[in-house]
Design a protein around this motif. Sequence first.
Motif, PDB file in Angstrom:
ATOM      1  N   VAL A   1      13.106   6.607  -6.664  1.00 58.22           N
ATOM      2  CA  VAL A   1      12.401   5.576  -7.434  1.00 58.22           C
ATOM      3  C   VAL A   1      12.763   5.672  -8.913  1.00 58.22           C
ATOM      4  O   VAL A   1      13.000   4.654  -9.578  1.00 58.22           O
ATOM      5  CB  VAL A   1      10.876   5.708  -7.243  1.00 58.22           C
ATOM      6  N   ILE A   2      12.815   6.905  -9.448  1.00 56.62           N
ATOM      7  CA  ILE A   2      13.184   7.099 -10.858  1.00 56.62           C
ATOM      8  C   ILE A   2      14.593   6.578 -11.129  1.00 56.62           C
ATOM      9  O   ILE A   2      14.848   5.932 -12.148  1.00 56.62           O
ATOM     10  CB  ILE A   2      13.076   8.597 -11.233  1.00 56.62           C
TER      11      ILE A   2
ATOM     12  N   ALA B   1       6.251   2.729 -18.415  1.00 57.87           N
ATOM     13  CA  ALA B   1       5.023   3.401 -17.965  1.00 57.87           C
ATOM     14  C   ALA B   1       5.211   3.976 -16.573  1.00 57.87           C
ATOM     15  O   ALA B   1       4.784   5.105 -16.276  1.00 57.87           O
ATOM     16  CB  ALA B   1       3.856   2.417 -17.987  1.00 57.87           C
ATOM     17  N   ALA B   2       5.855   3.194 -15.681  1.00 56.73           N
ATOM     18  CA  ALA B   2       6.098   3.680 -14.324  1.00 56.73           C
ATOM     19  C   ALA B   2       7.035   4.881 -14.336  1.00 56.73           C
ATOM     20  O   ALA B   2       6.835   5.848 -13.600  1.00 56.73           O
ATOM     21  CB  ALA B   2       6.684   2.556 -13.459  1.00 56.73           C
TER      22      ALA B   2
ATOM     23  N   PHE C   1       1.550  10.587   9.337  1.00 54.26           N
ATOM     24  CA  PHE C   1       1.672   9.396   8.518  1.00 54.26           C
ATOM     25  C   PHE C   1       1.497   9.765   7.047  1.00 54.26           C
ATOM     26  O   PHE C   1       0.713  10.648   6.708  1.00 54.26           O
ATOM     27  CB  PHE C   1       0.589   8.365   8.872  1.00 54.26           C
ATOM     28  N   SER C   2       2.214   9.080   6.183  1.00 56.73           N
ATOM     29  CA  SER C   2       1.893   9.094   4.756  1.00 56.73           C
ATOM     30  C   SER C   2       1.857   7.652   4.295  1.00 56.73           C
ATOM     31  O   SER C   2       2.390   6.758   4.953  1.00 56.73           O
ATOM     32  CB  SER C   2       2.928   9.901   3.958  1.00 56.73           C
ATOM     33  N   LEU C   3       1.216   7.429   3.165  1.00 57.42           N
ATOM     34  CA  LEU C   3       0.977   6.072   2.674  1.00 57.42           C
ATOM     35  C   LEU C   3       1.906   5.722   1.533  1.00 57.42           C
ATOM     36  O   LEU C   3       2.270   6.570   0.719  1.00 57.42           O
ATOM     37  CB  LEU C   3      -0.459   5.939   2.173  1.00 57.42           C
ATOM     38  N   SER C   4       2.262   4.461   1.475  1.00 54.00           N
ATOM     39  CA  SER C   4       2.920   3.907   0.301  1.00 54.00           C
ATOM     40  C   SER C   4       2.035   2.758  -0.167  1.00 54.00           C
ATOM     41  O   SER C   4       1.818   1.801   0.571  1.00 54.00           O
ATOM     42  CB  SER C   4       4.322   3.395   0.650  1.00 54.00           C
ATOM     43  N   MET C   5       1.491   2.880  -1.385  1.00 49.82           N
ATOM     44  CA  MET C   5       0.565   1.873  -1.901  1.00 49.82           C
ATOM     45  C   MET C   5       1.206   1.189  -3.101  1.00 49.82           C
ATOM     46  O   MET C   5       1.230   1.719  -4.201  1.00 49.82           O
ATOM     47  CB  MET C   5      -0.761   2.512  -2.291  1.00 49.82           C
ATOM     48  N   GLU C   6       1.777   0.016  -2.852  1.00 50.90           N
ATOM     49  CA  GLU C   6       2.490  -0.759  -3.847  1.00 50.90           C
ATOM     50  C   GLU C   6       3.466   0.153  -4.588  1.00 50.90           C
ATOM     51  O   GLU C   6       4.302   0.789  -3.973  1.00 50.90           O
ATOM     52  CB  GLU C   6       1.509  -1.464  -4.795  1.00 50.90           C
ATOM     53  N   GLU C   7       3.355   0.286  -5.916  1.00 47.83           N
ATOM     54  CA  GLU C   7       4.328   1.058  -6.674  1.00 47.83           C
ATOM     55  C   GLU C   7       3.777   2.419  -7.048  1.00 47.83           C
ATOM     56  O   GLU C   7       4.238   3.052  -7.981  1.00 47.83           O
ATOM     57  CB  GLU C   7       4.731   0.293  -7.945  1.00 47.83           C
ATOM     58  N   SER C   8       2.780   2.886  -6.282  1.00 47.31           N
ATOM     59  CA  SER C   8       2.133   4.150  -6.631  1.00 47.31           C
ATOM     60  C   SER C   8       2.843   5.355  -6.051  1.00 47.31           C
ATOM     61  O   SER C   8       2.452   6.481  -6.296  1.00 47.31           O
ATOM     62  CB  SER C   8       0.677   4.149  -6.124  1.00 47.31           C
ATOM     63  N   GLY C   9       3.871   5.145  -5.249  1.00 48.14           N
ATOM     64  CA  GLY C   9       4.512   6.268  -4.577  1.00 48.14           C
ATOM     65  C   GLY C   9       3.730   6.677  -3.361  1.00 48.14           C
ATOM     66  O   GLY C   9       2.753   6.052  -2.982  1.00 48.14           O
ATOM     67  N   ARG C  10       4.145   7.742  -2.707  1.00 40.73           N
ATOM     68  CA  ARG C  10       3.461   8.168  -1.491  1.00 40.73           C
ATOM     69  C   ARG C  10       2.113   8.776  -1.813  1.00 40.73           C
ATOM     70  O   ARG C  10       1.945   9.435  -2.826  1.00 40.73           O
ATOM     71  CB  ARG C  10       4.321   9.182  -0.740  1.00 40.73           C
ATOM     72  N   LYS C  11       1.164   8.552  -0.905  1.00 37.33           N
ATOM     73  CA  LYS C  11      -0.202   9.016  -1.126  1.00 37.33           C
ATOM     74  C   LYS C  11      -0.634   9.892   0.029  1.00 37.33           C
ATOM     75  O   LYS C  11      -0.534   9.489   1.179  1.00 37.33           O
ATOM     76  CB  LYS C  11      -1.163   7.831  -1.251  1.00 37.33           C
TER      77      LYS C  11
END
Length: 654
Positions: A278-279, A379-380, A515-525
Amino acid sequence: MESTRISLPKLIYFEINNFSLYDVSEHKITIDFMKPAACIIGANGLGKSTMLNCINYALTGMINQPGRKVRSIFEYYRQNKYYNEYFEGRIQEKDRDIANIKIVFSIKDCKITVVRGFYPDNSVIHFECSNDKYDRYEDAVVSLMGLKNFDQFAFLQVKVLTFDEERECLFWDPNLLTSTLYLTMNLSPEIAEKADIIQSNVQKSNSRIRNLQFEINKLNKRIETLTSELIEKPQSDTNQELSDTELKEKHEMLIEGLEKAENDYSLARSEYDFLISVISELTAKQHLVKSEYDNLYKTLFNSNSAVDLRNSPIISELLHGNCIVCDTKGTDIWKASEEKILMNKCPLCESEILHDNHNHDEIMLRLEEVDNNLQQINAALEEHILKSARLRGLMESSSNYIEKTKLEVMKIEQSSTYMIINDGEDSGDIRIRERIESLRRAALEVEIDKNDQIVLRDNLMDEASDLHKLLTNSYNDARKHFLPKFRTLARAFTGLNVDIILNEVIVDAKKMLAFSLSMEESGRKYDHQLSESQRFFLDIALRMAIVDYIADNNYEGCMLIDTPEGSLDIAYEANAGEMFAEFINRQHQLIITANLNSSGLVKTFANKSGSARFNLINIIKWANLSTVQSERMPLFTEALKDIEAAMKSGEDNR
């Protein structure tokens, strides 16, 4: 084996008799579940959670035991006798012999009635089925649902179709999740049963291998100690030595810690790699946006239009009465400059100003958009760089812990410090050699047993791996239908675009899906990165999506939810109600609990459902109220009126 889609039960009617916890004159409570939505509502401590547990007890004959891990579906059902303990205190001695519970439900088009007692055991005391081919309740349920055994039904009903007061999160428990996916992702129940048995045997075999290796280390240490006695007899400091039991417990604790650290490192590594990609993407995007910004800025101040000329730093100073060339100041300067601009001449060289087609306002607007975009990217980038640095630190600390723990484990396994107790026998060379030889024979026998167990475990792991591939392929086939269902429900609650990323984890030689989550542009959660309410309600959304996928518009599915209102942020109350309404709009059935003092969720759910589809079950009329609760009855009554008004309003708007 042929794949299949299982069917789910739908509740119709519930009855509980002589249940001492509830105070009713007729000693009977009845609930009609014909409407798709039902809310069991009341104050704290009045028995709402107990009511849901009683429904599950009527269906399965079991109560979910707090803190009990599910190592296999078979063991979870067959070895669970917690209902004996659970109903103590809820049923008085005078009612033990007469208390019973009745439930009526349907599977496909078949209607089933079952009655259970509470004592002396959980056996079925009455059974009826609209299909007369079934003589036993368990056979009817298994056959109609398309399962292999009743164990599978009990697991699905209690662990998947119910979100109870224990708040177990299916989403973040690979063991529960893997068993669930085997049963729900369109594999045959025979495959699910086989995988359950094999994975359980893998863990048992792996445990035996560790125990046998421990025994070998103990024998080898005794051999080393006795061998040293042939040369010298040092005094041992028994105060520094551990007992066999203590050393074994320490070894097991280190192994558990090592497995957790390796799993944490694997998850952190996965997230770190994702962030690096992502970076990289954001950095490339940043360069492009910066380039566009620079070009727009140059265009703005290189234009020959009169409007753009005013934005030039030099001309701007002249118009403010300041000449930055000779440092003269005064009104004559800005007046002369303004006159020349009005005559379409440059104030400095008096050249004629050409009128191009550039639109200054459009450039400024685009420049502002690009600047905002650049700030968001920066910021991201800052957020992701900080997070990647934290993950590097976490991976480094995990790696150090893993290496340190491996050394400790190896030290224990290679040179166990068991005490050699002097039994008073003659310690001469002949006797010592006899004992050494005896110990070597014993160690060899244990080594043979261990090698046999390793072969058995590896064969089981190969079988489990083949089944795991089937599950992964089946999930990948199902995800194009399953994931959109989850995304819609999750978005109704979070307001964000949420996606699932599939991972593999291995714990104690058992390969599982996680499972792991991807929430919009927040990265994995992961669960520790989400608020409690997000974690709980996203888990509920996953369960709802599984039900919706299983049903697939053929038959309705039913869920029981002991609503985790205490964790729910006020801002999310209406969203949770929207998510619940979305579930019943998909033709499913939902039974929830709720507190009267936290009714934002319920009012939204009731309004979206309407009185024709929403059944409000007031448990206060059955409960033994405390003095404080009795004094607050006007408040309870007012809250109920608000919910009933929301139901009516929803019906009027339909």
